[in-house]
Design a protein around this motif. Structure first.
Motif, PDB file in Angstrom:
ATOM      1  N   LYS A   1     -40.828  -6.850  11.105  1.00 38.90           N
ATOM      2  CA  LYS A   1     -40.629  -7.743   9.754  1.00 38.90           C
ATOM      3  C   LYS A   1     -41.016  -7.736   8.537  1.00 38.90           C
TER       4      LYS A   1
ATOM      5  N   GLN B   1     -42.510  -4.884   7.490  1.00 37.03           N
ATOM      6  CA  GLN B   1     -42.162  -3.190   6.637  1.00 37.03           C
ATOM      7  C   GLN B   1     -41.207  -3.667   5.999  1.00 37.03           C
TER       8      GLN B   1
ATOM      9  N   PRO C   1     -35.898 -10.344   4.617  1.00 41.22           N
ATOM     10  CA  PRO C   1     -36.942 -10.313   3.622  1.00 41.22           C
ATOM     11  C   PRO C   1     -36.539 -11.326   1.922  1.00 41.22           C
TER      12      PRO C   1
ATOM     13  N   TYR D   1     -37.747  10.393   0.916  1.00 45.21           N
ATOM     14  CA  TYR D   1     -36.580   9.112   0.320  1.00 45.21           C
ATOM     15  C   TYR D   1     -36.928   8.269   0.641  1.00 45.21           C
TER      16      TYR D   1
ATOM     17  N   THR E   1     -36.594  -2.640   1.528  1.00 46.03           N
ATOM     18  CA  THR E   1     -35.401  -3.136   2.156  1.00 46.03           C
ATOM     19  C   THR E   1     -35.068  -4.721   1.163  1.00 46.03           C
TER      20      THR E   1
ATOM     21  N   GLU F   1     -36.313   3.904   1.324  1.00 45.33           N
ATOM     22  CA  GLU F   1     -35.393   2.716   0.772  1.00 45.33           C
ATOM     23  C   GLU F   1     -36.015   1.494   1.673  1.00 45.33           C
TER      24      GLU F   1
ATOM     25  N   SER G   1     -36.592   0.555   5.182  1.00 45.28           N
ATOM     26  CA  SER G   1     -35.702   0.520   6.631  1.00 45.28           C
ATOM     27  C   SER G   1     -35.947   2.279   6.376  1.00 45.28           C
ATOM     28  N   ALA G   2     -36.216   2.903   5.382  1.00 46.63           N
ATOM     29  CA  ALA G   2     -36.555   4.441   5.482  1.00 46.63           C
ATOM     30  C   ALA G   2     -37.411   4.795   4.632  1.00 46.63           C
TER      31      ALA G   2
END
Lengths: 73, 270
Positions: free
Chosen positions: B154, B156, B66, B235, B239, B237, B159-160
């Motif tokens: 990649k 994005q 990242p 929520y 990177t 999250e 991650s959540a």
């Protein structure tokens, strides 16, 4: 080599591998180390638990000489 | 519409969005995942690679690192007017990497990538890329560009990116006999015992799994579980490319732009 990101969720996990490996080899409990490194989801956790460092094995066969370069290219 | 931030630490953000419909909440969630642009390495020029790993594998690992993203200075290649295959200074950032293992084994880390612009640099410096044995060398030049999660994971930025409905847990104390089974079986510790009767302690943690009702000996159960269809617990999250709060702002901007273009198209038709 440890994957850079979790296959499933995409969390960056590569940077946590060395700390994980060191602490587990010193006898700490795997569960506690993973919780400490804030690896929460089971998709990321399974990568740590099941990872085998093949690179270390490969590098054993690189000769300790100047011809190394020719040998492996 | 109202936003209340519950928790914000490091790269993660938990907030409550109330007074919106599910399609709206989902639009924000999906835009964060797939349409907020992020920097990632896309092209790599390999000068020397004598490591035990193939060029392609190293390149793939570099792509997943990242990078901190500055959306104000850089443009998406498709929106940039240079129209060049290789990009220009407005849509591309270059990195160099040159690591050689002399006598001992050496690990190449993501932090060894030297950026041309310090604003765009690896967000996480300690990601192992490849391990070099003595005399092995890795020398390359990498080009990063903005892209969207739609194209490749990649790009994005999260991650959540999830939401759930706001749970509503109620106990009819008149019918409850205080056996405490709901406290024992709840996986999220929603209940606690006070004066021999269970009380709702962490309502927000409830995942609507209904385990408390399943184990309750009284039929019908005095516990009632429902959800508020207009309130969502998000929520997110990140990177590391952008703070999670910025991602939400960018996502809303993109949604606004999209709806605006629909209005314009509609006017044309009329």
């Amino acid at each position: 080599m440890i994957p850079v990101r979790c296959f499933t969720c995409g969390k960056v996990i590569g940077d946590k591998w060395e700390a994980f490996k060191k602490r587990v080899s010193e006898g700490e409990e795997t569960k506690k180390v993973l919780d400490d490194l804030s690896i929460e989801r089971y998709c990321c956790r399974r990568i740590f638990i099941s990872h085998v460092e093949v690179m270390e094995e490969l590098l054993k066969y690189v000769k300790n000489s100047k011809n190394t370069k020719n040998m492996i290219t | 519409m109202k936003i209340t931030i519950l928790e914000q630490n490091g790269n993660s953000l938990r907030f409550v969005l109330s007074g919106v419909s599910a399609p709206f909440a989902n639009a924000i969630r999906r835009i964060i995942m797939a349409e907020v642009p992020t920097m990632a390495i896309d092209d790599v020029m390999m000068f020397e690679n004598t490591s035990a790993m193939f060029d392609e594998m190293i390149t793939h690992r570099l792509g997943l690192v990242p990078l901190t993203t500055d959306l104000d200075t850089y443009l998406l290649p498709e929106e940039c007017d240079c129209e060049s295959e290789f990009g220009c200074n407005n849509c591309r950032v270059s990195f160099t990497l040159d690591v050689k293992a002399e006598a001992e084994l050496k690990m190449v880390y993501s932090g060894d990538l030297i950026p041309e612009n310090a604003d765009v640099s690896p967000a996480v410096k300690k990601i192992p890329i490849v391990r070099l044995a003595n005399n092995q060398r890795l020398k390359l030049e990498a080009y990063a560009r903005l892209g969207k999660g739609l194209e490749h994971a990649k790009w994005q930025p999260v991650s959540a990116s999830t939401y759930k409905f706001m749970p509503i847990v109620e106990i009819d104390t008149k019918k409850c006999d205080g056996c405490g089974d709901c406290v024992k079986y709840c996986p999220k510790n929603v209940f606690s015992i006070e004066k021999l009767k269970p009380v709702v302690q962490n309502e927000i943690n409830c995942t609507l799994c209904m385990e408390c009702i399943r184990h309750c000996p009284i039929e019908p159960s005095p516990i009632k579980i429902s959800h508020d269809k207009k309130t969502f617990i998000f929520y997110i999250e990140s990177t590391g490319s952008m703070p999670a709060s910025k991602l939400v702002k960018e996502a809303v901007k993109i949604l606004e732009r999209k709806t605006q273009s629909v209005i314009e198209q509609y006017k044309k038709v009329k």
